[in-house]
Design a protein around this motif. Sequence first.
Motif, PDB file in Angstrom:
ATOM      1  N   ILE A 203       0.848  -1.193   0.000  1.00 36.68           N
ATOM      2  CA  ILE A 203       0.000   0.000   0.000  1.00 36.68           C
ATOM      3  C   ILE A 203       0.880   1.238   0.000  1.00 36.68           C
ATOM      4  O   ILE A 203       1.795   1.369   0.812  1.00 36.68           O
ATOM      5  CB  ILE A 203      -0.912   0.032   1.246  1.00 36.68           C
ATOM      6  N   THR A 204       0.596   2.168  -0.917  1.00 40.82           N
ATOM      7  CA  THR A 204       1.324   3.427  -0.935  1.00 40.82           C
ATOM      8  C   THR A 204       0.365   4.559  -1.252  1.00 40.82           C
ATOM      9  O   THR A 204      -0.809   4.346  -1.574  1.00 40.82           O
ATOM     10  CB  THR A 204       2.488   3.393  -1.943  1.00 40.82           C
ATOM     11  N   ASN A 233       7.667   1.284   7.220  1.00 34.90           N
ATOM     12  CA  ASN A 233       7.231   1.679   5.881  1.00 34.90           C
ATOM     13  C   ASN A 233       8.404   1.920   4.937  1.00 34.90           C
ATOM     14  O   ASN A 233       8.227   2.418   3.837  1.00 34.90           O
ATOM     15  CB  ASN A 233       6.326   2.919   5.924  1.00 34.90           C
ATOM     16  N   THR A 234       9.614   1.559   5.375  1.00 35.86           N
ATOM     17  CA  THR A 234      10.794   1.658   4.518  1.00 35.86           C
ATOM     18  C   THR A 234      11.138   0.277   3.974  1.00 35.86           C
ATOM     19  O   THR A 234      10.638  -0.739   4.453  1.00 35.86           O
ATOM     20  CB  THR A 234      11.994   2.197   5.311  1.00 35.86           C
ATOM     21  N   VAL A 235      12.026   0.241   2.990  1.00 31.65           N
ATOM     22  CA  VAL A 235      12.444  -1.049   2.436  1.00 31.65           C
ATOM     23  C   VAL A 235      13.132  -1.884   3.514  1.00 31.65           C
ATOM     24  O   VAL A 235      12.852  -3.077   3.670  1.00 31.65           O
ATOM     25  CB  VAL A 235      13.373  -0.844   1.230  1.00 31.65           C
ATOM     26  N   CYS A 255       4.322   1.165   2.117  1.00 29.16           N
ATOM     27  CA  CYS A 255       5.491   1.603   1.363  1.00 29.16           C
ATOM     28  C   CYS A 255       5.503   3.126   1.241  1.00 29.16           C
ATOM     29  O   CYS A 255       4.670   3.714   0.551  1.00 29.16           O
ATOM     30  CB  CYS A 255       5.503   0.975  -0.031  1.00 29.16           C
ATOM     31  N   ALA A 256       6.451   3.748   1.912  1.00 26.75           N
ATOM     32  CA  ALA A 256       6.560   5.201   1.898  1.00 26.75           C
ATOM     33  C   ALA A 256       7.711   5.636   1.000  1.00 26.75           C
ATOM     34  O   ALA A 256       8.542   4.828   0.585  1.00 26.75           O
ATOM     35  CB  ALA A 256       6.773   5.725   3.314  1.00 26.75           C
ATOM     36  N   MET A 257       7.761   6.915   0.700  1.00 26.72           N
ATOM     37  CA  MET A 257       8.860   7.453  -0.096  1.00 26.72           C
ATOM     38  C   MET A 257       9.094   8.907   0.283  1.00 26.72           C
ATOM     39  O   MET A 257       8.188   9.616   0.710  1.00 26.72           O
ATOM     40  CB  MET A 257       8.556   7.364  -1.591  1.00 26.72           C
ATOM     41  N   ASP A 258      10.351   9.341   0.133  1.00 30.55           N
ATOM     42  CA  ASP A 258      10.661  10.760   0.270  1.00 30.55           C
ATOM     43  C   ASP A 258      11.685  11.201  -0.767  1.00 30.55           C
ATOM     44  O   ASP A 258      12.262  12.271  -0.673  1.00 30.55           O
ATOM     45  CB  ASP A 258      11.154  11.091   1.687  1.00 30.55           C
TER      46      ASP A 258
END
Length: 289
Positions: A203-204, A233-235, A255-258
């Motif tokens: 999920i993102t 929520n990081t790899v 799955c998060a991102m910045d």
Amino acid sequence: FAVMFLAIMVIGCASTSSSKFGSDTVSGLKGKAEGEIISQFGKPYKQSINSDGEKVLEYRQSSQDSGFKNTAIAITSFGVLSGEDSPYVDIMKIYLKDIKERYPEFEIRNYDEGSFFVGFNHDSRCLLENEIYVPIKGERFDGHDFIVEALDKGASMSICEKNSIEKISNVSKPVILVDSIEEGLQKIVNFAISDITAPIIAITGSTGKTTTKQMLAAILGFKNSVLYADHFNTVWGNAMLLSRYENEDFVILECAMDRKGEIAWHANTFDPDLGIILNIGHVHAEKIG
């Protein structure tokens, strides 16, 4: 609203299940081996990892007086488990010789074909024996500075970027040299989880990931066991979560991102069976360009 309504219906139906725990029983479970808990009380309806890295087994129970009662939670602390009581026994055990065979491009220092790892960890302060250490780089720290400490504390091996090789000059345990932690971790995790049979749901989205994950876990958990984490929520965090896989029916990843390319890193690492994109907005966009 439809998903929320369904989740409420599921929780309501669960109130008919039989009571298994009293408050005294629950308080006495901390530190017991997970297999012992499941043997005594049966398969939990949901499993997760809390913010302290402890596995949480959740059992629904009912009260004749008030219907649905608060979920009983049995927490197994990994820190007190060892040997046959370890949650890693016969679950994840990845041999270095298999990593070398799968990825011949890896240069391995202090190679030992009998070496193996049973999980991933990026925090040298709370390593378990025979985990593989993943040195993550941040704006104010470099995990490579803690490789020696991690190996001394029981990690069976470590990953290391080639441009940081001077930091492993005095180690005797295996070290896998990679061009970048991203690439190395992606390949090793992807290989390590290749035997997981449960559907992996990723999920993102800019907002709503955690809430959606929790609602989905509640719905699926009505009749299935679900592995997910409250805060990962990081790899590297999700790699740690998947180290705890014990034949659950479903796995849910947040799955998060910045920064640019991070969602692709998630996807290429975990090969999810189902991806959910909730929304895309101007959030965490300062490093995207």
